[in-house]
Design a protein around this motif. Structure first.
Motif, PDB file in Angstrom:
ATOM      1  N   TYR A   1       0.826  -1.197   0.000  1.00 43.20           N
ATOM      2  CA  TYR A   1       0.000   0.000   0.000  1.00 43.20           C
ATOM      3  C   TYR A   1       0.857   1.242   0.000  1.00 43.20           C
ATOM      4  CZ  TYR A   1      -4.484  -2.279   0.585  1.00 43.20           C
ATOM      5  OH  TYR A   1      -5.606  -2.999   0.378  1.00 43.20           O
TER       6      TYR A   1
ATOM      7  N   PRO B   1      -2.967 -10.360   2.060  1.00 47.96           N
ATOM      8  CA  PRO B   1      -2.894 -11.739   1.565  1.00 47.96           C
ATOM      9  C   PRO B   1      -1.601 -12.432   1.968  1.00 47.96           C
ATOM     10  CG  PRO B   1      -3.499 -10.256  -0.180  1.00 47.96           C
ATOM     11  CD  PRO B   1      -3.119  -9.410   0.966  1.00 47.96           C
TER      12      PRO B   1
ATOM     13  N   LEU C   1       0.924 -14.992   0.624  1.00 53.18           N
ATOM     14  CA  LEU C   1       1.277 -15.553  -0.663  1.00 53.18           C
ATOM     15  C   LEU C   1       1.922 -16.898  -0.461  1.00 53.18           C
ATOM     16  CD1 LEU C   1       2.657 -12.340  -2.246  1.00 53.18           C
ATOM     17  CD2 LEU C   1       0.596 -13.539  -2.896  1.00 53.18           C
ATOM     18  N   THR C   2       1.351 -17.880  -1.069  1.00 52.66           N
ATOM     19  CA  THR C   2       1.985 -19.186  -1.002  1.00 52.66           C
ATOM     20  C   THR C   2       2.831 -19.359  -2.233  1.00 52.66           C
ATOM     21  OG1 THR C   2       0.019 -20.034  -2.026  1.00 52.66           O
ATOM     22  CG2 THR C   2       0.204 -20.284   0.341  1.00 52.66           C
TER      23      THR C   2
ATOM     24  N   ARG D   1      -8.070 -17.923   6.495  1.00 51.48           N
ATOM     25  CA  ARG D   1      -8.687 -17.348   5.305  1.00 51.48           C
ATOM     26  C   ARG D   1      -8.162 -17.915   4.005  1.00 51.48           C
ATOM     27  NH1 ARG D   1      -9.675 -11.052   6.618  1.00 51.48           N
ATOM     28  NH2 ARG D   1      -9.896 -11.263   8.869  1.00 51.48           N
TER      29      ARG D   1
ATOM     30  N   HIS E   1     -10.396 -14.303  -0.115  1.00 57.16           N
ATOM     31  CA  HIS E   1      -9.012 -14.181   0.331  1.00 57.16           C
ATOM     32  C   HIS E   1      -8.255 -13.056  -0.357  1.00 57.16           C
ATOM     33  CE1 HIS E   1      -7.930 -15.994  -3.482  1.00 57.16           C
ATOM     34  NE2 HIS E   1      -8.842 -16.920  -3.251  1.00 57.16           N
TER      35      HIS E   1
ATOM     36  N   ASP F   1      -7.173  -9.111  -1.380  1.00 60.67           N
ATOM     37  CA  ASP F   1      -7.042  -7.779  -0.798  1.00 60.67           C
ATOM     38  C   ASP F   1      -7.998  -6.889  -1.588  1.00 60.67           C
ATOM     39  OD1 ASP F   1      -4.246  -5.727   0.136  1.00 60.67           O
ATOM     40  OD2 ASP F   1      -6.343  -5.195  -0.126  1.00 60.67           O
TER      41      ASP F   1
ATOM     42  N   ARG G   1      -9.260  -3.876  -1.660  1.00 66.04           N
ATOM     43  CA  ARG G   1      -9.031  -2.546  -2.236  1.00 66.04           C
ATOM     44  C   ARG G   1      -8.176  -2.636  -3.488  1.00 66.04           C
ATOM     45  NH1 ARG G   1      -7.759   0.323   3.428  1.00 66.04           N
ATOM     46  NH2 ARG G   1      -7.843  -1.830   4.097  1.00 66.04           N
ATOM     47  N   MET G   2      -7.115  -3.357  -3.368  1.00 69.66           N
ATOM     48  CA  MET G   2      -6.240  -3.496  -4.516  1.00 69.66           C
ATOM     49  C   MET G   2      -6.915  -4.299  -5.622  1.00 69.66           C
ATOM     50  SD  MET G   2      -3.566  -1.841  -4.094  1.00 69.66           S
ATOM     51  CE  MET G   2      -3.003  -0.862  -2.737  1.00 69.66           C
TER      52      MET G   2
ATOM     53  N   VAL H   1       1.218  -1.100 -15.890  1.00 72.22           N
ATOM     54  CA  VAL H   1       1.825  -2.265 -15.248  1.00 72.22           C
ATOM     55  C   VAL H   1       1.263  -2.459 -13.847  1.00 72.22           C
ATOM     56  CG1 VAL H   1       4.002  -3.313 -14.600  1.00 72.22           C
ATOM     57  CG2 VAL H   1       3.882  -1.819 -16.565  1.00 72.22           C
ATOM     58  N   TYR H   2       0.964  -1.343 -13.208  1.00 71.51           N
ATOM     59  CA  TYR H   2       0.433  -1.426 -11.848  1.00 71.51           C
ATOM     60  C   TYR H   2      -0.815  -2.271 -11.814  1.00 71.51           C
ATOM     61  CZ  TYR H   2       3.535   1.984  -9.887  1.00 71.51           C
ATOM     62  OH  TYR H   2       4.629   2.613  -9.440  1.00 71.51           O
TER      63      TYR H   2
ATOM     64  N   ILE I   1       0.193  -5.873 -11.921  1.00 68.63           N
ATOM     65  CA  ILE I   1       0.858  -6.351 -10.701  1.00 68.63           C
ATOM     66  C   ILE I   1      -0.110  -6.392  -9.538  1.00 68.63           C
ATOM     67  CG2 ILE I   1       2.641  -5.845  -9.035  1.00 68.63           C
ATOM     68  CD1 ILE I   1       4.255  -4.634 -11.231  1.00 68.63           C
ATOM     69  N   LEU I   2      -0.812  -5.285  -9.376  1.00 65.60           N
ATOM     70  CA  LEU I   2      -1.712  -5.224  -8.225  1.00 65.60           C
ATOM     71  C   LEU I   2      -2.799  -6.262  -8.354  1.00 65.60           C
ATOM     72  CD1 LEU I   2      -1.976  -1.403  -7.662  1.00 65.60           C
ATOM     73  CD2 LEU I   2      -0.736  -3.094  -6.335  1.00 65.60           C
TER      74      LEU I   2
ATOM     75  N   TRP J   1      -1.330  -9.572  -7.523  1.00 63.45           N
ATOM     76  CA  TRP J   1      -0.966  -9.681  -6.109  1.00 63.45           C
ATOM     77  C   TRP J   1      -2.203  -9.748  -5.222  1.00 63.45           C
ATOM     78  CZ3 TRP J   1      -1.418  -6.181  -1.935  1.00 63.45           C
ATOM     79  CH2 TRP J   1      -0.700  -6.576  -0.782  1.00 63.45           C
TER      80      TRP J   1
ATOM     81  N   ASN K   1      -4.247 -12.949  -4.625  1.00 59.12           N
ATOM     82  CA  ASN K   1      -3.786 -13.902  -3.637  1.00 59.12           C
ATOM     83  C   ASN K   1      -3.893 -15.330  -4.173  1.00 59.12           C
ATOM     84  OD1 ASN K   1      -2.657 -14.727  -1.329  1.00 59.12           O
ATOM     85  ND2 ASN K   1      -4.477 -14.463  -0.050  1.00 59.12           N
TER      86      ASN K   1
ATOM     87  N   LYS L   1      -1.587 -18.085  -6.505  1.00 59.70           N
ATOM     88  CA  LYS L   1      -0.201 -18.203  -6.930  1.00 59.70           C
ATOM     89  C   LYS L   1      -0.066 -18.058  -8.443  1.00 59.70           C
ATOM     90  CE  LYS L   1      -0.299 -22.190  -5.012  1.00 59.70           C
ATOM     91  NZ  LYS L   1      -0.070 -23.536  -4.486  1.00 59.70           N
TER      92      LYS L   1
ATOM     93  N   PHE M   1      -0.298 -14.462  -9.210  1.00 61.30           N
ATOM     94  CA  PHE M   1       0.920 -13.775  -8.792  1.00 61.30           C
ATOM     95  C   PHE M   1       2.049 -14.033  -9.772  1.00 61.30           C
ATOM     96  CE2 PHE M   1       4.664 -13.580  -5.887  1.00 61.30           C
ATOM     97  CZ  PHE M   1       4.641 -12.207  -5.804  1.00 61.30           C
ATOM     98  N   LEU M   2       2.160 -15.303 -10.188  1.00 61.15           N
ATOM     99  CA  LEU M   2       3.194 -15.588 -11.167  1.00 61.15           C
ATOM    100  C   LEU M   2       2.950 -14.813 -12.453  1.00 61.15           C
ATOM    101  CD1 LEU M   2       3.861 -19.400 -10.853  1.00 61.15           C
ATOM    102  CD2 LEU M   2       5.381 -17.506 -10.359  1.00 61.15           C
TER     103      LEU M   2
ATOM    104  N   LEU N   1       4.024 -11.330 -11.894  1.00 59.11           N
ATOM    105  CA  LEU N   1       5.481 -11.213 -11.907  1.00 59.11           C
ATOM    106  C   LEU N   1       6.010 -11.286 -13.324  1.00 59.11           C
ATOM    107  CD1 LEU N   1       6.835 -13.252  -8.898  1.00 59.11           C
ATOM    108  CD2 LEU N   1       6.554 -10.808  -9.166  1.00 59.11           C
TER     109      LEU N   1
ATOM    110  N   SER O   1       5.160  -8.043 -15.106  1.00 54.45           N
ATOM    111  CA  SER O   1       5.971  -6.867 -14.788  1.00 54.45           C
ATOM    112  C   SER O   1       7.373  -7.034 -15.357  1.00 54.45           C
ATOM    113  CB  SER O   1       6.022  -6.659 -13.284  1.00 54.45           C
ATOM    114  OG  SER O   1       6.436  -7.849 -12.662  1.00 54.45           O
TER     115      SER O   1
END
Lengths: 284, 850, 147, 410
Positions: free
Chosen positions: A124, C125, C127-128, C146, D79, D81, D83-84, D145-146, D149-150, D153, D156, D158, D161-162, D165, D168
């Motif tokens: 954040y 979160p 991260l796993t 969660r 699970h 986030d 806001r993001m 890009v944000y 990424i966001l 991320w 949550n 994987k 996220f990958l 990543l 980016s």
């Protein structure tokens, strides 16, 4: 910011706090010496800048970590108030549009920055920092420094912050971290915020000295015409590039070298770290 | 070398020194248990050289005496300069006070050179000392070879020994006060090394330290005396010389003549009159030419300071405490110290300084009093000691007191008597110590006489030689001690009669024989010099001292006479005591039931030849030396004194006016023999037989009966007496019981009051006083050592807490500040950043607002 | 436009940015956030520089900002590499963990009375890592409400 | 700044946004049809005008898609986030749309509406005279890009996220060749202003694709990567990452992501056209001057649009005809091929430009000569790089890679 000693500073203070001139506070400034130069406390109390800084400090203290959620919300509100007070202490720009635009951009920038340092989650914080960067870029654009405005966004927001996010995600996989909810000593927060506020106070006190230092009354008014020939020239980029690659050529080279060295250094550090990790791995 | 005297003078000290150096270098590796050969050879050679020197000197003296009539009374000396040590011209300058004006300062004016030449002298006194020292040293060295056999520090002992002999021979042969002081100290150092030879023994180390420290007290005085001599006389040389250092008598005479003639001589050629040089001594007034007479105060000060030094070295009363403790060293060392080297230095120095003492009768009196008192004190202490060597040590102190007594008489007779006693004493005391060492050797280092006894059959040679020594020490005719002691007592006796009013000559303890008061008879002059007779006869001895010198103490002749009278009685008393304690020790050791301590082991037999031979030699010497040298009983000729009077500092005109040696005092001899025999008899009575009475006598002197008296219970016992019971019953019958009670109560009260000091006395009874050496060590401990230690502790405290504290504080302040600042170095990066920001803030505020 | 007023306004904004960054740098313990704070300080300075350049009608201010950006990029490269290294060693981004250079005998700063995370505090979160699911302590698993 | 000017800007914004969004929607349809064509099937062709049975080749499909996206349940996993999670699609869409503020979609419109304060003639770009237009595009694309990424991320997950990543890393890596490709053009045109770049091509008549083929190749490849189109769609490749960073998204948020993706492609097409394909210029058709008639003005818009359409078609064709890169190949391509080539291009362009100025080559043959020289350099560089980096073409797994143990349960 209230320790102005020299008489000319006193006069300059009158520029920042017009009340000083009429309120008789200036007579106190007339004498030299730090104590004698302390302005009248009434003037200080009447100055919105004072209260703005006080509110800002309080807001920052409330917002910084180890505060409850309520405190952070309260801090945000106080911070808004502080910004308003500070704005009230500042001289007006030309018209309402520019004024409003500036205020909005400045508010966004400053509040985003405050949020960036106050956020417990590093992600954040980074996002808020990016927001603050956007604000800064906009402020640059407002100043006519269009290249810098965009460059800031490109370089910071585009490169640095993305890298930040990278690091955040790699280095903080567990998410929760006590150290994001704590400061490192009981005095860290108040003293730091006080120091920061005092720094702004000192800087703003020194601010009106410009007039004195520059003695640019003539240039200040008549210079408006020449301004377009300088930094506000329509072909901004051409001028900018010409300046950068003529007068600042050596600096550019140096900066380029610096970048190269930083690149090599970062790679070297990471290779070293990988070797260590491999050594530990094999040791295990 | 064409100058045999120079060669001999060099050889005598150099041989022991060379031996010492060689043994020191080679001893640990090469010589080891053979070290004694080198030492014995060197000392023996030194002794032979001394004899040769004596012979040479006597030839020269005879030649000088034959050549001129004035030979005696001026003296004869041979001085040889080796090299110049230091030469500072006009080291001290003071405006010369014109004659006639009152002196502002204590010392005379003029400039003084500080010139120290390494000068060796040969005169009678030196020769006598050299022969004596080297002879005793030779015998002791031979003895040591047996005694020290097997000691791990064998070579070390002989190295020290050589050094000791070197120091002593140098001490007696140098001709300068500074060098005298140097070797004075060297002797002290060597004695320290030898007393503490067995430094593993705490007692030995402490004894060495004590000897050294007590000697420092005396040496301090001696050093002050030397300073005062320099400022007073302008030179420290004993001999005359020129400023350039020229010593040739002919040249000096030339220069003197030139100066008297008013010629301008170069500075190099200016004559300098030595302190005891013929130039000064020939002058009756004992002052350097052209200088005002030395004030009485200065003379007295010089003499007393020198006396202090001599007291330290020769173990006289206040400073005698080190000598008995010096027994901790090896016995040969004790013999050497007591007989020949260390303690004789003080006597030698006083004798050498006779001219100085002659002008200060007060100082002489002090010397005598100190000597007499020490003699009695030491003798009293010696009565009760059980340590054989300690008895001998106190005996030495006592005999040294005799010598001082004689030296303080202030006549040539006294001085020669003192030196004669020194000479003879050297033999028999060496004999006694070596005998005691032999006993110790046989008894496995046990020295307590209560633990052995009846050794006469075990160690016959030691027994016989020891007996000779005891007899000599007791002063039994015709052994050496008799003659010398007689001379001493006679000199004192003469002094008494000199000082007494002439009409009261019958008064005193010498009723027999002609009192040798008044002008010395011509025929008694041993020199038989026709020239000196007139002057000697005309002038009264005291006139030379009293005319010009005002006695500082202001004592009348009568009082001084009485003092000397008492000193004479004291001497006789001491003689008695000496005989008693000597034979007490003798009997305890060699008579009575045979008792051998277990420590002796298989050593309990006669000592080896290397030890008994020196004993024999010394016994012969002790027996014969007095008889041979002092023939005054025959013809009034004391060869020893005659020989000694060739010494310039003795046989000078002013001294010749005093009583001369040579008279045999039959009455004194009688009394002293009586005393000695009395002492021996009493001792024999008490110790030779069953020794029953000893306990009672000791009880008596221990005032044990006082406790019986002062006991309240004794009054209760009194009630049981028949007389008391009878009185009580009578009084009860009469009805005057109350009166009886009153009387008895009053008596009781009186007795109680009276017995209180007796009670006190009980705790310091004569026996205890003697046994505990009059508590002098304890007194010193209490009066000197403790306060000094307290002072030292105070200084230490000041140094430790105040000075060190200040320094440490100065050092600690930055450290404390640093410690405080250290706590800021907490390793927290944000804290550092905060500190930087605060500093930046201050800088900004100052820069932008200031 | 009143140039002086513009300057003053911008300088105030720059100062505020600088101060906020400063406070954040001093207070925060997360190394990355500290770094962000430092960047905010740089932003404040940049704003002031541009304002001064505008006021003086001089390119110098903007030039300096260009170089500030360049230096910031370098700084980011190096510092992030370092932060990654540090984070790899301790598994945390806590600057307080790195107190090794403190004075000898100085007690280490440790957190006392770490406040419990409250319910209303946001949980972000977890991260796993990708790939095979790692072995997880069953007790620990109980608390993963969660995910 | 007057109210009229503001209104003018607003009108332009509305027109542009409307046009672009609509175009995006229909490009989706086009892409699907294209895919069907490539795969020899029909594709969506049923949806026509609602409430009627008229199927105009399925032209109603985008509308239906939009409605479907909007009407679908907007499921937010527990699970994430939140806001993001919400912020990410907004950011990416805003960034994608804002880019169009500096992209000219024509030359000028010589109409005088008689309104006081309106500039004459109206320039067909939202923010005219933007001196740093190219740069702004850069900045905004980096902000996009944000969103990736966001989104990845905050999901949550994987795979998300990958994907984030990868995204980016890829975007950052390809920004460099992208910039280098542009820089050649900027150097040649002497301006960062897109309008100026177009007019530079128009006046000379030599499009920059002719003058700087290497730069064009580099730029196009980088643009594909930036838009995450297929040969470079590592961030969202379904086979590996079940959709990448927007796996967890659904409903309108997913729509925003997809639209933004298409907008990126459109932006890329616009840039390719403007920078290398002469923009609105076509020989003998549009003219080159500043003064322009209404017809020519409309022609210019149409030419530009047509070129963009063609480029997008190219994008789609490539999507369905090229295999996907492996990630290491992707990176290697960026750093080891594109970056050197871009540098070669930049340097050669700069040198040639400098030569032209120095030797004052104004003759007719000067431009062809320089262009020929540039082509030569281009070919040479390509050969060298291809020789130096043969592994780029080698798609096989590396021999030395060890097979790791696979958990049989997985």
């Amino acid at each position: 910011m209230y320790l102005s000693g020299a008489a000319h500073i006193g006069q300059a203070v009158a520029g920042l706090w017009p009340e000083l001139a009429g309120g008789g506070g200036l007579s106190a400034v007339a004498g030299s010496g730090l104590l004698a130069a302390l302005p009248d406390w009434r003037v200080l109390v009447q100055s919105p800048t004072t209260w703005g800084l006080v509110c800002g400090a309080v807001a920052l203290v409330l917002m910084l970590p180890r505060g409850s959620a309520v405190a952070r919300v309260l801090g945000g509100v106080v911070g808004l108030v502080a910004l308003g007070l500070l704005a009230a202490g500042q001289p007006l720009l030309s018209d309402w549009l520019a004024q409003g635009l500036f205020w909005i951009l400045a508010g966004v920038t400053v509040l985003s920055a405050a949020a960036a340092v106050a956020m417990r989650s590093a992600v954040y914080a980074a996002v808020w920092f990016a927001m603050s960067l956007l604000g800064t870029g906009s402020l640059f654009l407002l100043q006519g420094a269009s290249f810098l405005g965009v460059a800031t966004v490109v370089v910071y927001a585009g490169a640095i912050v993305v890298t930040f996010l990278f690091v955040i995600m790699l280095a903080q996989p567990e998410g929760h971290a006590t150290y994001d909810r704590l400061t490192w000593g009981w005095y860290a927060k108040p003293v730091s915020v006080l120091a920061a506020a005092l720094m702004v106070a000192v800087l703003t006190t020194a601010l009106p000295g410009i007039r004195q230092i520059d003695a640019l009354a003539a240039l200040g008014e008549s210079g408006a015409v020449e301004r377009s020939a300088g930094v506000l020239h329509p072909s901004h980029m051409a001028r900018f590039g010409a300046e950068l690659f003529s007068r600042e050529l050596v600096s550019v080279e140096v900066a380029g070298t610096l970048l190269l060295v930083a690149l090599v250094g970062a790679i070297a550090i990471m290779i070293q770290g990988r070797r260590q990790a491999q050594a530990e791995e094999s040791a295990r | 070398m064409d100058d045999p005297i120079r060669l001999l003078l060099i050889l005598i000290p150099a041989l022991p020194l060379a031996a010492a150096v060689l043994i020191g270098l080679l001893g640990p590796r090469v010589l080891r248990q053979q070290s004694h050969w080198l030492a014995i050879a060197a000392v023996l050679a030194s002794f032979l050289c001394s004899l040769l020197l004596m012979r040479e000197l006597s030839f020269l003296q005879r030649a000088a005496g034959a050549g001129g009539e004035v030979a005696l009374g001026i003296g004869y000396e041979e001085v040889r300069r080796l090299w110049t040590w230091t030469d500072v011209a006009d080291a001290y300058q003071q405006p010369r006070t014109p004659p006639g004006e009152s002196r502002e300062s204590l010392v005379g004016g003029g400039s003084r050179d500080f010139r120290i030449d390494i000068v060796l002298r040969a005169d009678s006194l030196t020769c006598m000392m050299l022969v004596m020292v080297t002879l005793i040293a030779t015998l002791v060295a031979i003895y040591s070879a047996g005694y020290m056999h097997g000691d791990p520090g064998y070579w070390r002992f002989f190295a020290y020994f050589g050094l000791f002999v070197f120091s002593m021979t140098m001490l007696v042969s140098v001709s300068n006060f500074v060098l005298l002081y140097v070797f004075w100290e060297a002797v002290g150092l060597c004695s320290y090394l030898l007393i503490g030879f067995w430094y593993q023994k705490p007692a030995a180390a402490a004894a060495g330290k004590k000897a050294f420290l007590v000697n420092r007290v005396g040496d301090f005085g001696f050093a002050l005396g030397v300073f005062l001599i320099w400022t007073t006389y302008g030179t420290l040389n004993f001999h005359d010389s020129l400023r350039g250092g020229e010593l040739e008598p002919a040249r000096i005479q030339q220069a003197v003549a030139a100066e008297r003639a008013g010629e301008v001589v170069p500075a190099e050629q200016e004559p300098v009159a030595g302190v005891f040089g013929p130039l000064r001594l020939a002058d009756n007034e004992l002052r350097p030419a052209g200088q005002p007479r030395t004030s009485a105060m200065i003379s007295l000060a010089i003499c007393l300071l020198l006396l202090l030094g001599a007291c330290g070295k020769s173990a006289q009363f206040p400073l005698h405490v080190w000598l008995p403790d010096a027994m901790e060293g090896p016995t040969p060392v004790s013999a050497l110290i007591h007989a020949a080297t260390m303690v004789t230095a003080g006597i030698y120095m006083i004798a050498r300084c006779t001219p100085l003492f002659l002008v200060s009768p007060d100082a002489q009196l002090v010397v005598s009093v100190v000597g007499g008192f020490t003699a009695l004190l030491a003798a009293l202490i010696a009565l009760t000691q059980y340590d054989l060597k300690r008895v001998l040590a106190y005996s030495t102190v006592s005999q040294l007191g005799y010598m001082f007594l004689a030296l303080g008489v202030g006549s040539l007779a006294g001085v020669t008597a003192g030196m004669f006693h020194l000479f003879t004493h050297a033999f028999f005391k060496a004999l006694l110590f070596l005998g005691a060492g032999s006993v110790m050797h046989a008894m496995g280092n046990v020295i307590d006489m209560r633990r052995f006894g009846g050794l006469r059959r075990v160690m016959p040679v030691t027994y016989i030689t020891f007996a000779v020594g005891c007899l000599a020490l007791a002063g039994v005719f015709p052994l050496a001690g008799f003659w010398s002691k007689d001379a001493v007592l006679g000199a004192v006796h003469d002094k008494v009669h000199e000082l007494e009013p002439h009409d009261s000559d019958s008064h005193g303890p010498a009723p027999h024989g002609p009192a040798p008061h008044g002008p010395a008879p011509h025929d008694s002059s041993p020199h038989g010099s026709a020239e000196g007779g007139g002057t000697q006869a005309v002038e009264r001895p005291e006139s030379s001292a009293d005319d010009d010198v005002t006695p500082v103490f202001g004592l009348s002749n009568l009082l001084r006479g009485q003092i000397f009278h008492w000193l004479y009685l004291l001497g006789l008393m001491t003689s008695f005591l000496t005989a008693f304690y000597t034979f007490r020790a003798f009997y305890l050791t060699f008579h009575g039931p045979e008792l051998i301590p277990p420590e002796a082991g298989r050593h309990a037999h006669e000592s080896p030849a290397s030890m008994t031979v020196p004993l024999g030699i010394l016994a012969v010497c002790s027996a014969l030396v007095g008889l041979l040298l002092d023939r005054s009983y025959l013809d009034g000729t004391n060869s020893f004194a005659n020989w000694l009077l060739w010494t310039p500092s003795l046989g000078f005109p002013a001294a010749m006016r005093t009583t001369l040696p040579g008279e045999f005092h039959l009455s004194v001899a009688g009394w002293s023999t009586l005393m000695a025999l009395g002492g021996i008899g009493l001792s024999s009575y008490l110790y030779l037989g069953s020794r029953h009475e000893i306990h009672g006598i000791r009880q008596f002197f221990d005032l044990a009966w006082v406790s019986g008296w002062s006991d309240v219970e004794s009054f209760a016992r009194m009630r049981q007496w028949r007389v008391a019971r009878w009185v009580r019953e009578c009084s009860a019958a009469v009805g005057l019981e109350w009166l009886l009670r009153l009387v008895v109560g009053a008596l009781l009260l009186v007795v109680l009051v009276l017995s209180a000091p007796l009670l006190l006395l009980y705790y310091v009874s004569p026996y205890k006083l003697s046994y505990h050496r009059f508590y002098l060590d304890e007194l010193y401990e209490l009066v000197l050592v403790r306060p000094l230690r307290g002072l030292a502790r105070l200084c230490y405290g000041i140094d430790r807490w105040l000075i060190d504290g200040t320094v440490n504080f100065v050092g600690r302040v930055p450290r404390q500040i640093g410690d405080v600042m250290r706590s800021l170095q907490m390793g927290l990066v944000p804290f550092y950043a905060l500190a930087m920001v605060l500093g930046l803030l201050i800088l900004l505020a100052v820069q932008l607002l200031g | 436009m009143n140039e002086l007023a513009l300057l003053q306004n911008y300088l105030l904004v720059g100062g505020l940015l600088f101060a906020i960054g400063l406070a954040g740098f001093l207070v925060r313990r997360n190394m990355i956030v500290m770094f962000l704070s430092a960047e905010i300080m740089l932003q404040g300075i940049s704003v002031s520089l541009v304002a001064w350049g505008r006021y003086h009608n001089d390119w110098g201010g903007q030039m300096l900002v260009v170089f500030i950006i360049a230096v910031a990029a370098c700084e980011a490269a190096i510092a992030l590499a370092l932060v990654l290294m540090l984070a790899k060693q301790t598994g945390r981004l806590d600057i307080v963990l790195w107190q090794d250079l403190r004075e000898e005998g100085q007690p280490a700063y440790v957190d006392r009375e770490v406040p419990e995370e409250r319910e209303e505090d946001q949980v972000w979160p977890t991260l796993t890592p990708a790939g095979i699911e790692p072995e997880v302590d069953p007790e620990e698993e109980l608390h993963r409400s969660r995910v | 700044m007057t109210t009229a000017a503001l209104i003018e800007i607003l009108v332009k914004v509305i027109l542009l946004l409307g046009g672009v969004m609509t175009a995006a929607a229909y490009f989706v349809l086009l892409e699907r049809r294209m895919a069907a064509w490539v795969q020899d099937r029909v594709g969506p062709n049923r949806v026509g005008i609602p409430l009627t049975r008229i199927r105009i080749f399925g032209l109603g499909q985008p509308l239906a898609d939009g409605v479907k996206f909007i009407m679908k349940e907007e499921y937010t996993p527990a699970h994430v986030d939140k806001r993001m999670y919400v912020l990410a699609p907004i950011v990416i869409l805003v960034a994608a749309l804002t880019v169009f503020a500096v992209i000219p979609f024509g030359s000028v419109l010589p109409v005088d509406l008689g309104i006081e304060g309106l500039s004459e003639p109206i320039r067909l770009v939202v923010a005219p005279g933007m001196d740093v237009a190219v740069f702004v595009i850069f900045g905004l694309s980096s902000i996009a890009v944000y969103g990736v990424i966001l989104g990845g991320w905050a999901s949550n997950n994987k795979y998300s996220f990958l994907g984030a990543l990868r995204s980016s890393a890829q975007l950052i890596a390809y920004e460099l060749p992208l910039g280098l490709g542009i820089l050649g053009v900027v150097v040649a045109a002497g301006s960062l202003d897109l309008e100026a770049i177009i007019s530079a091509q128009a006046t000379s008549g030599w499009w920059f694709i002719l003058a700087q083929p290497l730069g064009c190749v580099v730029f196009v490849v980088a643009a594909f990567a930036e838009a995450a189109r297929l040969p470079f769609d590592l961030p969202e490749c379904e086979q590996e990452l079940i959709g990448g960073y927007h796996t967890e998204y659904s409903g309108i948020k997913l729509l925003l992501f997809l639209v933004a993706e298409f907008l990126h492609m459109i932006t890329a097409a616009f840039l390719i056209v403007i920078l290398f394909l002469g923009g609105w210029h076509f020989w003998g058709l549009t003219g080159a001057g500043e003064q322009v008639g209404l017809v020519q003005a409309v022609l210019r818009v149409m030419v530009l649009s047509g070129k963009v359409f063609l480029v997008i078609l190219l994008f789609m064709l490539i999507r369905w005809s090229w295999p996907r890169f492996r990630f290491d190949q992707l990176m290697a391509l960026a750093w080891k091929v594109m970056l050197p080539l871009g540098l070669v291009n930049l340097v050669s362009v700069a040198i040639l430009d400098q030569l032209r100025t120095a030797w004052q080559l104004d003759a007719w043959w000067s431009n062809p000569l320089l262009i020929a020289a540039n082509w030569g350099i281009c070919l040479l560089a390509w050969i060298v790089v291809a020789y130096a980096q043969p592994l780029i073409a080698d798609n096989r797994p590396q021999q030395e890679l060890e097979l790791y143990d696979v958990d049989p349960q997985v």
